[in-house]
Design an enzyme around this catalytic site. Structure first.
Site, short mmCIF file in Angstrom:
data_model
loop_
_atom_site.label_atom_id
_atom_site.label_comp_id
_atom_site.label_asym_id
_atom_site.label_seq_id
_atom_site.Cartn_x
_atom_site.Cartn_y
_atom_site.Cartn_z
N ASP A 135 6.60 -15.15 -14.07
CA ASP A 135 6.07 -13.94 -13.70
C ASP A 135 7.69 -13.06 -13.94
OD1 ASP A 135 6.29 -11.44 -12.17
OD2 ASP A 135 5.52 -12.29 -10.28
N ASN A 139 6.45 -6.21 -24.29
CA ASN A 139 5.20 -5.71 -24.18
C ASN A 139 4.57 -5.84 -22.91
OD1 ASN A 139 2.35 -4.71 -25.20
ND2 ASN A 139 1.84 -6.79 -24.51
N TYR A 158 4.40 4.88 -13.68
CA TYR A 158 4.12 4.08 -14.91
C TYR A 158 5.01 5.37 -15.87
CZ TYR A 158 1.92 2.82 -19.43
OH TYR A 158 1.76 2.66 -20.64
N LYS A 181 8.40 4.21 -18.35
CA LYS A 181 8.20 3.94 -19.65
C LYS A 181 9.38 5.15 -20.29
CE LYS A 181 5.09 1.15 -20.50
NZ LYS A 181 5.33 -0.18 -21.14
#
Length: 252
Positions: free
Chosen positions: A62, A90, A156, A160
Site C-alpha cells: 500500500d 502510475n 483528483y 494531479k
C-alpha cells in the site's frame, strides 16, 4: 537487435491493470526488466508478469504508507541486481465525489494515493539513482485534469496538478545527480465497458478530439518509453500531454 531500453531496470507502480499494465509490457518489449507493483490485485499483476517472462517480477504494498514505498523500491532494485534505472509513478485512484460533500478523509485517501506516494517513491528511487553511474529517470503519470478540472474530481485534479509541479521541482533538484523527472498527462483513455457506462462522455470526447478517438493505454505507454529512452536525454521537468489534441481546442 537492440531496443530503446536495453539494460534498464524499471519499477512501475499500479501495474495490475489498464495503463500500468500497458506501460510494463511496453517497457519490457523495449528491453527493460520490469518490477510490477500492485496493492491488492496480485493475480492480475502476476498474470502480466508471467506474460512478460523472466524479465518481470511483482512487488506488493500500500503506497499510502511511506515505509512501504521505500520497501518496494528496495525490492525492485535488489531484484534488478542492485540497480534501478527508471521509476514510473502510475498508481492512482479517481473517485467521483462532489466537493461540498467531500470529507477530509475522502480528500486524504486520494491525495495520499496520488501525490504522497509519488513523493515517497521518488525520494526512495532517487536515493538509489544518485549513488549509481548514469543516474536514472522518474516519470509521473498525471492527467489533463491537472489543468482542466472536472465536476466531482476536485481531489483528483488537485492531486494531479501537484504531481506535475512535483516533477518540475524534482527535475530541478535531482538533475545535477543525473536524474531526469517528467510527467505524462493522458486525456480520456479507453477501457472495457467505458462506452456503455458513459456513452455521452465518449461521444463528446470523440467530437472534441482533433484525432477523433479516445486514447489507448498503449498511447500512454509509448510516451513513457520515449521519456525513459536516450531519445529524451535532454528532456526534464516537462509535462508531455497525450490527449489526441483535446487541449488545443478553444473553449469559446
Amino acid at each position: 537487435m537492440t531496443h530503446l531500453l536495453d539494460g534498464q531496470t524499471a519499477l512501475v507502480t499500479g501495474a495490475s491493470g489498464g495503463i500500468g499494465r500497458a506501460i510494463a509490457r511496453r517497457l519490457a518489449e523495449e528491453g527493460a526488466a520490469v518490477a510490477l507493483h500492485c496493492r491488492t490485485a496480485a493475480t492480475a499483476a502476476h498474470e502480466t508478469a508471467a506474460a512478460i517472462g523472466d524479465r518481470a517480477t511483482v512487488v506488493q504494498g500500500d503506497l499510502r504508507d511511506e515505509q512501504t514505498c521505500h520497501r518496494i523500491v528496495r525490492e525492485a532494485a535488489a531484484w534488478g541486481g542492485g540497480r534501478l534505472t527508471a521509476l514510473v509513478n502510475n498508481a492512482a485512484v479517481q473517485p467521483v465525489q462532489s466537493l461540498p460533500g467531500m470529507t477530509v478523509a475522502d480528500w486524504r485517501t486520494v491525495v495520499d494515493t496520488n501525490l504522497t506516494s509519488v513523493f515517497a517513491c521518488t525520494q526512495a528511487a532517487a536515493e538509489l539513482m544518485r549513488a549509481q553511474p548514469g543516474g536514472g529517470t522518474i516519470t509521473h503519470i498525471a492527467s489533463i485534469e491537472a489543468t482542466h478540472p472536472a465536476p466531482g474530481h476536485a481531489h483528483y485534479s488537485a492531486s494531479k496538478a501537484a504531481v506535475v509541479m512535483h516533477a518540475r521541482a524534482a527535475a530541478l533538484e535531482y538533475g545535477p545527480s543525473g536524474i531526469r523527472v517528467n510527467t505524462v498527462s493522458p486525456g480520456l483513455i479507453d477501457r472495457e465497458g467505458l462506452e456503455e457506462a458513459w456513452p455521452e462522455g465518449v461521444r463528446g470526447w470523440q467530437k472534441a478530439a482533433p484525432t477523433g478517438r479516445l486514447g489507448s493505454p498503449e498511447d500512454v505507454a509509448n510516451a513513457v518509453v520515449f521519456l525513459l529512452s536516450p531519445l529524451a536525454s535532454w528532456i526534464s521537468g516537462h509535462n508531455l500531454v497525450v490527449d489526441g489534441g483535446v487541449s488545443a481546442r478553444p473553449t469559446w
